[in-house]
Every structure is written in structure tokens, then in C-alpha cells.
Design a protein around this motif. Structure first.
Motif, PDB file in Angstrom:
ATOM      1  N   VAL A  96      38.981  21.124  31.706  1.00  0.00           N
ATOM      2  CA  VAL A  96      39.106  22.568  31.894  1.00  0.00           C
ATOM      3  C   VAL A  96      38.041  23.274  31.073  1.00  0.00           C
ATOM      4  CG1 VAL A  96      40.569  24.587  31.447  1.00  0.00           C
ATOM      5  CG2 VAL A  96      41.578  22.529  32.433  1.00  0.00           C
ATOM      6  N   ASP A  97      37.436  24.274  31.687  1.00  0.00           N
ATOM      7  CA  ASP A  97      36.537  25.157  30.943  1.00  0.00           C
ATOM      8  C   ASP A  97      37.358  26.372  30.510  1.00  0.00           C
ATOM      9  OD1 ASP A  97      34.610  26.781  29.881  1.00  0.00           O
ATOM     10  OD2 ASP A  97      33.228  26.645  31.571  1.00  0.00           O
ATOM     11  N   PHE A  98      37.742  26.407  29.247  1.00  0.00           N
ATOM     12  CA  PHE A  98      38.640  27.444  28.766  1.00  0.00           C
ATOM     13  C   PHE A  98      38.020  28.837  28.892  1.00  0.00           C
ATOM     14  CE2 PHE A  98      41.509  29.479  25.614  1.00  0.00           C
ATOM     15  CZ  PHE A  98      42.704  29.011  26.111  1.00  0.00           C
ATOM     16  N   TRP A  99      36.703  28.915  28.929  1.00  0.00           N
ATOM     17  CA  TRP A  99      36.042  30.208  29.084  1.00  0.00           C
ATOM     18  C   TRP A  99      36.312  30.830  30.453  1.00  0.00           C
ATOM     19  CZ3 TRP A  99      33.240  32.880  25.410  1.00  0.00           C
ATOM     20  CH2 TRP A  99      32.980  32.191  24.220  1.00  0.00           C
ATOM     21  N   LYS A 100      36.527  29.989  31.462  1.00  0.00           N
ATOM     22  CA  LYS A 100      36.724  30.490  32.824  1.00  0.00           C
ATOM     23  C   LYS A 100      38.192  30.752  33.153  1.00  0.00           C
ATOM     24  CE  LYS A 100      32.614  28.140  34.595  1.00  0.00           C
ATOM     25  NZ  LYS A 100      32.087  27.149  35.582  1.00  0.00           N
ATOM     26  N   GLY A 101      39.081  30.462  32.244  1.00  0.00           N
ATOM     27  CA  GLY A 101      40.498  30.685  32.490  1.00  0.00           C
ATOM     28  C   GLY A 101      41.160  29.493  33.164  1.00  0.00           C
ATOM     29  N   PHE A 102      42.428  29.619  33.441  1.00  0.00           N
ATOM     30  CA  PHE A 102      43.208  28.530  34.002  1.00  0.00           C
ATOM     31  C   PHE A 102      44.358  29.124  34.796  1.00  0.00           C
ATOM     32  CE2 PHE A 102      44.671  29.697  29.842  1.00  0.00           C
ATOM     33  CZ  PHE A 102      46.043  29.784  29.978  1.00  0.00           C
ATOM     34  N   ARG A 103      44.943  28.332  35.662  1.00  0.00           N
ATOM     35  CA  ARG A 103      46.083  28.784  36.448  1.00  0.00           C
ATOM     36  C   ARG A 103      47.330  28.822  35.570  1.00  0.00           C
ATOM     37  NH1 ARG A 103      48.573  27.824  42.330  1.00  0.00           N
ATOM     38  NH2 ARG A 103      50.758  27.666  41.728  1.00  0.00           N
ATOM     39  N   PHE A 104      47.969  29.992  35.535  1.00  0.00           N
ATOM     40  CA  PHE A 104      49.161  30.191  34.723  1.00  0.00           C
ATOM     41  C   PHE A 104      50.430  30.070  35.557  1.00  0.00           C
ATOM     42  CE2 PHE A 104      52.060  33.140  32.305  1.00  0.00           C
ATOM     43  CZ  PHE A 104      52.166  32.350  31.178  1.00  0.00           C
ATOM     44  N   GLY A 105      50.346  30.458  36.826  1.00  0.00           N
ATOM     45  CA  GLY A 105      51.513  30.412  37.708  1.00  0.00           C
ATOM     46  C   GLY A 105      51.146  31.001  39.053  1.00  0.00           C
ATOM     47  N   GLN A 106      52.152  31.523  39.750  1.00  0.00           N
ATOM     48  CA  GLN A 106      51.910  32.153  41.042  1.00  0.00           C
ATOM     49  C   GLN A 106      52.894  33.292  41.235  1.00  0.00           C
ATOM     50  OE1 GLN A 106      52.430  28.945  43.832  1.00  0.00           O
ATOM     51  NE2 GLN A 106      54.647  29.130  43.864  1.00  0.00           N
ATOM     52  N   ASP A 107      52.488  34.272  42.059  1.00  0.00           N
ATOM     53  CA  ASP A 107      53.367  35.389  42.322  1.00  0.00           C
ATOM     54  C   ASP A 107      54.314  35.047  43.465  1.00  0.00           C
ATOM     55  OD1 ASP A 107      51.843  35.532  44.585  1.00  0.00           O
ATOM     56  OD2 ASP A 107      50.962  37.493  44.160  1.00  0.00           O
ATOM     57  N   ALA A 108      55.092  36.039  43.896  1.00  0.00           N
ATOM     58  CA  ALA A 108      56.092  35.775  44.927  1.00  0.00           C
ATOM     59  C   ALA A 108      55.460  35.360  46.245  1.00  0.00           C
ATOM     60  CB  ALA A 108      56.955  37.020  45.134  1.00  0.00           C
ATOM     61  N   ARG A 109      54.242  35.824  46.505  1.00  0.00           N
ATOM     62  CA  ARG A 109      53.555  35.491  47.753  1.00  0.00           C
ATOM     63  C   ARG A 109      52.771  34.185  47.635  1.00  0.00           C
ATOM     64  NH1 ARG A 109      50.640  41.193  48.674  1.00  0.00           N
ATOM     65  NH2 ARG A 109      49.560  40.051  50.347  1.00  0.00           N
ATOM     66  N   LYS A 110      53.031  33.432  46.558  1.00  0.00           N
ATOM     67  CA  LYS A 110      52.409  32.127  46.294  1.00  0.00           C
ATOM     68  C   LYS A 110      50.904  32.252  46.087  1.00  0.00           C
ATOM     69  CE  LYS A 110      55.916  29.329  48.592  1.00  0.00           C
ATOM     70  NZ  LYS A 110      56.197  28.274  49.593  1.00  0.00           N
ATOM     71  N   ARG A 111      50.461  33.407  45.642  1.00  0.00           N
ATOM     72  CA  ARG A 111      49.056  33.561  45.272  1.00  0.00           C
ATOM     73  C   ARG A 111      48.883  33.119  43.823  1.00  0.00           C
ATOM     74  NH1 ARG A 111      48.213  39.786  46.705  1.00  0.00           N
ATOM     75  NH2 ARG A 111      50.043  39.791  45.345  1.00  0.00           N
ATOM     76  N   PRO A 112      47.885  32.291  43.528  1.00  0.00           N
ATOM     77  CA  PRO A 112      47.716  31.809  42.154  1.00  0.00           C
ATOM     78  C   PRO A 112      47.375  32.941  41.197  1.00  0.00           C
ATOM     79  CG  PRO A 112      45.832  31.207  43.510  1.00  0.00           C
ATOM     80  CD  PRO A 112      46.862  31.779  44.438  1.00  0.00           C
ATOM     81  N   VAL A 113      47.924  32.877  40.014  1.00  0.00           N
ATOM     82  CA  VAL A 113      47.643  33.849  38.952  1.00  0.00           C
ATOM     83  C   VAL A 113      46.948  33.112  37.826  1.00  0.00           C
ATOM     84  CG1 VAL A 113      48.646  35.449  37.286  1.00  0.00           C
ATOM     85  CG2 VAL A 113      49.641  35.256  39.566  1.00  0.00           C
ATOM     86  N   ARG A 114      45.724  33.522  37.548  1.00  0.00           N
ATOM     87  CA  ARG A 114      44.932  32.878  36.499  1.00  0.00           C
ATOM     88  C   ARG A 114      44.989  33.716  35.232  1.00  0.00           C
ATOM     89  NH1 ARG A 114      41.800  28.788  37.918  1.00  0.00           N
ATOM     90  NH2 ARG A 114      40.381  29.121  36.168  1.00  0.00           N
ATOM     91  N   LEU A 115      44.873  33.017  34.121  1.00  0.00           N
ATOM     92  CA  LEU A 115      44.930  33.654  32.820  1.00  0.00           C
ATOM     93  C   LEU A 115      43.655  33.333  32.056  1.00  0.00           C
ATOM     94  CD1 LEU A 115      47.135  35.354  31.455  1.00  0.00           C
ATOM     95  CD2 LEU A 115      47.855  33.321  30.223  1.00  0.00           C
TER      96      LEU A 115
END
Length: 686
Positions: free
Chosen positions: A309-328
Motif C-alpha cells: 500500500v502507498d499510504f500517501w495515496k490513501g486506502f479503502r476504508f469501507g463502502q456506502d449504502a450504494r456499495k461505492r468504495p470510500v477511501r480514506l
């Protein structure tokens, strides 16, 4: 979506905007009259529907269609005997209906009311004309019917001789047609294969009615739809423009009212602001899920299969109700996670640490205030690690925080001396962080159950001051914090610390005050984590409160990805290999031991040591005072009751002991004898 007789259309009809549009000759920038409306920018509809172009939506539709077809076919196949029995039982009724209908047609029953009317009026001419017409029609229909019947019987007779089995097929077909014709009108012939949902399909009329019921529009001034309502993932998506003058924030406050008007649970209804070029202050996105999406099985973290993982670019934290990925993106910010126990708080706080573990250029500092196994795998990759809230761990945390503050200040001094082409914004860059000679790697400090350290009687105030200093100015030089607590109390975590954390994640809490403590003052009533369900593990409101990209989205209800201990163990093992290869393994992971443990006191020896040779008995209060003076870390704060409770397992009991008070007076008080302590020591040695 769940209907066995109707497939859902992907593009319903758009409701027409019945309000007057701006005059076509209005020039942008001119002043309109009071009755004119401002022109809207031209919005092109996509040539190819979104669900076809989007791979995620296309796969979701194909999955639903396959599951729907398989379930429906299997359901009706099992019930074929029932349907056959139903056909046979209804065949006589259907045959009777067919014969009666044929008889009425042949005898011209539909013309009888006209003939009776002519008789009642005394219209002889009209009646005679209708009678001749009826006779001719009956003669023709009777001849036609008889001819067709004779041809059919002859054909069936010939076919029966040539193909004996054909007669049985014809008989079965006639019974089937008769049974279908004899079906009950108030009950479907085939049983429904699925339970019909009350809001199976979102239509413009339904949405308009719902917003009007919520007080967000009227019949003469309704909501409008800039785009067609369409399928989106496992639900329906509608872009809604409120009437002019109504704000999108008004709709967000009416979330429960809209859900009630749609006749679904509010956990299936999601409202979001549409910001930016394609948005408006009165435009919202309404998404209605087919089911409770957060009650389904959570997604396994993508970190489980990530090589690095490149921590500078963020990472997947979870997903919203519409199953869209949420990055942090944690660089330049810090994270606060708050929730009541057993809602997935620790699981959420471990995700940034796991992402950092897969970046060999990130140093991890992990302190688990609860203790136990939740964070134990990070010992393989952590630069510093502490578990529990015993004195030695708290002292080590204070020491580590002091080191981090000193390093933070030193980094600012060194960054100031670097050339502008290497440090263009005065902040840490990936090139600087990965330069071993400069010695300024990214540092992620994770503290779970931080309230246990903040409430420490001796070091709590120091921990608070150091954490506050780090969270205020540390992110710019690559020092980030992840703090998790099950006690989001303003007294435990004051705003001086809490207010500086740029990312907030509030899971289920008990009241709106606790939600405001995590998300920030003023978040209620728009954002209230106390309304989240206990059954929704790992679900919370994610809010960015700094200048990061996350802030633009506002409060999002998301579900964190699942990462259990076996998965975390594999991630940390992979992270250790990456650090060994990169030559960045250090600290605890490299075999260092930095926590100075205080040896556990031997109570009987310590109690015996407070007696002088000429003292046979001592009051309990005298014993604990001398114990606290000799070893304050172990005995400070003890009461006579504590002493009696701890001595009881050794067989030493307290009793009345004569002694003198400081003013020279004698008195009887609870105490112990030196002889009893010696006997207990002798028994222990035996």
C-alpha cells in the motif's frame, strides 16, 4: 425489484417540469422580473444508460437477473403438481364458461336489449328490421360453428387414426385451456415466487407524493426531476430538484418523513446533497434500497489481498449504502473513532494501522488501552507497542509522546533548511519521507481506548497535552494520530484535543450529545449517530472537518470493511516482510524492549518490612501509610479495607490492636500482628 411477473425497466419516464421556464431571450447576467425564473445550464442526458456503462451496476443487474430467473423457475417447477390439480379442478367451470359464451354469440344475445327496447317503444318497423338481422346473423354463425366443428372432428378423427397419441395431447390442451378460462379473477393462477415489496419500484409520482407529504412541495409547485429515475446498484436513484426557494438541507431534515411517505424503513432511504457543477442548493439525490443494506454481510477488506500500500495515496476504508468504495487519506490529518462497546470501533481503528503496516516506509506506534489480543499482531511491524493501562505502559506512552513532539519540532527546523525544489510547500513529501538519510518517515500513532490513558491519575494531564500538541501541528510533518474511545465525553477528551482531529467517525452512541462530541458541535440534528441501529455493526457517520477532500462530501453513512484477527495477522506478516526487504524494520518489531516493568510486590515481605523489631502489632492505617511511603507505585491510595482484603488469602486477619495516637492517647483500632505475618510466610515457604 422482487416481482415474478414483471421485470423492472431501467429507465422510467421523467416527470415533466410544469413550472414556467425562463424566457429564451434573457441574456445571462441581466436582471429578471419577479415572476421569471433563472435559466438552468444545459444538461445533456447520457446516450447510453448509466447502468450499462458502469461495470459495477451492470454486474449488479446481471446478478439480480440470474438470481431472479433461477429462483422463479425453481419455485414454479416444484409447484407443477399443484398447478395441474388446479387446472383439472377448474376445467369444468372453464368449459361451462366457454359453452355459455359460444351460445350467447351464436344466438346474438348482445342484440336482445335492442329488440326489447323496440317492443317497449312500439317501433314495429325497427323491431322487424332487428329481427331479420338477428335471424340472418344466427343462421350465419350457426352454420359457421357447425362447419368448423365438423372439420375439427374430422381432422381429429383422421389424426387419431394416424397418430394415436395426438388425441391425448389435444385433450390435455383442451383441459388446460378450460382450466385457464375457469380461473378465479381475484386470485392469480400462479403463486408469486417472491414477496412483493411495498416500494418495489420508485416512480416519479411516488417520489412527488412523498416530498409533498413531507412538506417539501405542493400540487401546484411540485418537485421536479432533472434526470430519469433509474436503477443504481441494489436500489433506485432519483435526482430531485426541490421547488425554488426550498433548500436541500430542508430535505435532509425530513429524512424520516420521506421514508414514511414511501412506506419503507428509514434505514433504506438515503438523501445526499448534490454539490459542484452538476448540483444546486435545492438538488438532492434520493436513493431507496431494496433491502436493509447494512444488515447484509460486510465486505472483506481489500487489504487482505493487497501486496503493498502507498499510504500517501490513501486506502479503502469501507463502502456506502450504494456499495461505492470510500477511501480514506490519513496524510495531513488525524482520525477520531467513537462508539459504545461492541459496535466495531476497534475494527475501524485498525484499518488505518493495517494500511500503514503494508507501507514499509511508515513507522507504527500502537498503544492498546484495553489490552488483550485486538492489536497484538502489530507487534510484528510496530516501532513502539504497548498493551494495557498499567503504570509501566502509561509511562512508556508518555516517553514516546515526548519523543514524537521533539521529533516534530526538529522536523520543522530541518524542513526549513531544505531547498525549495525538494520541499516546495514547506511540508513533508514522499521523496523526503522515503529518504533514509533525512530520517523523516511517516509516523502513525494509534491509541485505542485513549480515555484510559487520559484518565490516569498521574500522567493523564501530560498525555492530553502531548497528544494535543501532536494533533495540532504534527500532520504537516507526517505525524498522524488515530484515537479510538468508547467514552466520547467532553471532560475526558476536551475540545482542545478533539477539535483538532480532522476526520471523525461516529458509530452507534447513546445520545445526540455524544454524537456531537465526536462529530463536532453543531452536527446535530443533520448528523446524529445515536439514530444508528445496534444491529448495524461497523456502521457509522464519516465526516471530514479539515481542508481534505473528504470534507466536501459532508457526513456519509458508511460501513467499514471487515478485517478479523487471522486476516490482520497475515497483513502484519506481509508488512514485516516488506520492512525487512526495504530495511525499515525497527523498534519493537526488530526485537527492542522499551517498557520497564516494575516487579510485582510481595505483599507479606513488604508488610513484614514495615514492622520494627520492638513492634508486635500495628494499626492497619499505620501499615498502609508505611507501605505507601516505601513503594508508592504499588500501595499509594490503599485503605485499611484493601489491606485486609489482600491479606485474607494468606490467612492473616485483622483484629483489635491497642496503640497510641499522635497526641499520646491510647485507643483500640483494627490492625495486624507481626507474628501472624511470620506464620503466613512460613506456611508459604512450606
Amino acid at each position: 425489484m422482487n416481482q415474478d411477473h414483471e421485470l423492472i425497466e431501467s429507465t422510467p419516464v421523467v416527470v415533466e417540469d410544469r413550472r414556467p421556464e425562463a424566457p429564451p431571450d434573457v441574456v445571462p447576467g441581466t436582471t429578471l422580473g419577479s415572476t421569471d425564473l433563472p435559466p438552468r445550464p444545459f444538461d445533456r442526458r447520457p446516450i447510453v444508460p448509466t447502468w450499462i456503462r458502469d461495470a459495477r451496476q451492470r454486474k449488479a443487474f446481471v446478478r439480480w437477473l440470474a438470481a431472479y430467473a433461477w429462483h422463479t423457475s425453481a419455485f414454479h417447477t416444484v409447484r407443477l403438481p399443484k398447478y395441474l390439480a388446479r387446472i383439472v379442478l377448474q376445467a369444468p367451470l372453464g368449459a361451462g364458461r366457454a359453452i355459455a359464451a359460444l351460445f350467447r354469440w351464436v344466438t346474438d344475445a348482445e342484440g336482445r336489449p335492442l329488440r326489447l327496447s323496440a317492443i317497449e317503444r312500439g317501433d314495429v318497423t325497427g323491431y322487424m328490421s332487428l329481427s331479420r338481422q338477428r335471424n340472418n346473423r344466427v343462421r350465419l354463425r350457426l352454420t359457421t360453428t357447425a362447419s368448423l366443428a365438423a372439420c375439427a372432428v374430422s381432422a381429429l378423427g383422421v389424426a387419431g387414426v394416424l397418430w394415436p397419441r395426438l388425441s391425448w395431447a389435444v385433450l390435455a390442451l383442451m383441459v388446460a385451456l378450460a382450466g385457464w378460462h375457469g380461473r378465479r379473477e381475484n386470485r392469480p393462477f400462479l403463486d408469486p415466487a417472491v414477496v412483493v415489496q411495498r416500494a418495489r419500484k420508485l416512480t416519479p409520482d411516488l417520489v412527488t407524493h412523498a416530498f409533498q407529504a413531507a412538506g417539501l412541495g405542493k400540487e401546484d409547485n411540485p418537485v421536479t426531476f432533472p434526470r430519469p429515475i433509474c436503477r443504481d446498484g441494489d436500489g433506485w436513484l432519483a435526482l430531485v430538484d426541490l421547488p425554488y426557494g426550498r433548500k436541500a438541507a430542508d430535505a435532509l431534515k425530513k429524512h424520516q418523513d420521506i421514508a414514511a411517505a414511501l412506506d419503507v424503513d428509514e434505514v433504506q432511504v438515503f438523501l445526499d446533497r448534490i454539490r459542484g457543477e452538476g448540483g444546486s442548493a435545492r438538488r438532492v439525490a434520493l436513493w431507496v434500497a431494496d433491502v436493509d443494506v447494512f444488515a447484509q454481510k460486510p465486505a472483506v477488506t481489500a487489504l487482505a489481498k493487497a501486496d503493498q500500500v502507498d499510504f500517501w495515496k490513501g486506502f479503502r476504508f469501507g463502502q456506502d449504502a450504494r456499495k461505492r468504495p470510500v477511501r480514506l487519506a490519513m496524510v495531513w490529518s488525524s482520525l477520531l473513532v467513537g462508539a459504545i462497546p461492541r459496535m466495531g470501533k476497534t475494527f475501524a481503528a485498525r484499518l488505518p494501522a493495517a494500511a500503514a503496516a503494508l507501507d514499509p516506509w511508515v513507522q507504527l506506534f500502537v498503544f492498546d488501552g484495553k489490552g488483550g489480543k485486538d492489536w497484538q499482531p502489530f507487534e510484528l511491524v510496530a516501532h513502539r507497542y504497548g498493551s494495557g493501562a498499567r503504570t509501566a505502559v502509561v509511562e512508556h506512552l508518555v516517553h514516546v509522546l515526548h519523543e514524537l513532539v521533539e521529533d516534530m519540532n526538529d522536523r520543522y527546523e530541518r524542513l526549513r533548511e531544505l531547498p525549495n525544489d525538494l520541499c516546495p510547500e514547506g511540508k513533508l513529501t514522499p521523496a523526503i519521507a522515503r529518504n533514509k538519510q533525512l530520517g523523516m518517515p511517516l509516523r502513525l500513532v494509534c491509541v485505542d481506548e485513549v480515555q484510559r490513558y487520559l484518565e490516569h491519575p498521574d500522567h493523564g494531564k501530560t498525555v492530553l497535552e502531548l497528544l494535543t500538541d501532536l494533533v495540532k501541528v504534527g500532520p504537516a510533518v507526517g505525524i498522524m494520530l488515530v484515537l479510538a474511545t468508547q467514552k466520547p465525553d467532553a471532560k475526558v477528551m476536551p475540545d482542545s484535543l478533539r477539535g483538532q482531529l480532522g476526520i471523525r467517525f461516529a458509530m452507534k452512541v447513546m445520545n445526540w450529545q455524544s454524537s456531537d462530541t465526536i462529530l463536532g458541535a453543531g452536527a446535530y440534528p443533520d448528523l446524529d449517530a445515536s439514530k444508528l441501529l445496534r444491529a448495524h455493526k461497523g456502521v457509522g457517520i464519516l465526516l471530514g472537518s479539515d481542508d481534505g477532500a473528504l470534507t466536501e462530501f459532508g457526513g456519509q453513512i458508511i460501513r467499514t470493511d471487515l478485517m478479523d484477527l487471522p486476516t490482520l495477522q497475515k497483513i502484519c506478516e506481509r508488512g514485516r516482510e516488506l520492512r525487512i526487504t526495504a530495511g525499515t524494520l525497527s523498534g519493537v518489531a526488530d526485537g527492542g524492549d522499551y517498557i520497564v516493568e516494575h516487579p510485582a510486590p510481595r505483599l507479606l515481605d513488604d508488610v513484614l518490612a514495615v514492622f520494627t523489631e520492638d513492634e508486635a502489632r500495628l494499626w492497619s492505617e499505620t501499615v498502609i501509610a508505611r507501605l505507601a511511603e516505601a513503594n508508592p507505585d504499588a500501595y499509594d491510595g490503599w485503605s485499611p479495607t484493601d489491606l485486609a482484603t489482600c491479606l485474607k488469602p494468606y490467612g492473616v486477619t485483622t483484629g483489635q490492636v491497642w496503640g497510641q495516637t499522635p497526641d499520646g492517647r491510647g485507643a483500640n483500632r483494627r490492625g495486624i500482628s507481626r507474628e501472624a505475618v511470620l506464620e503466613a510466610l512460613a506456611a508459604g515457604c512450606d
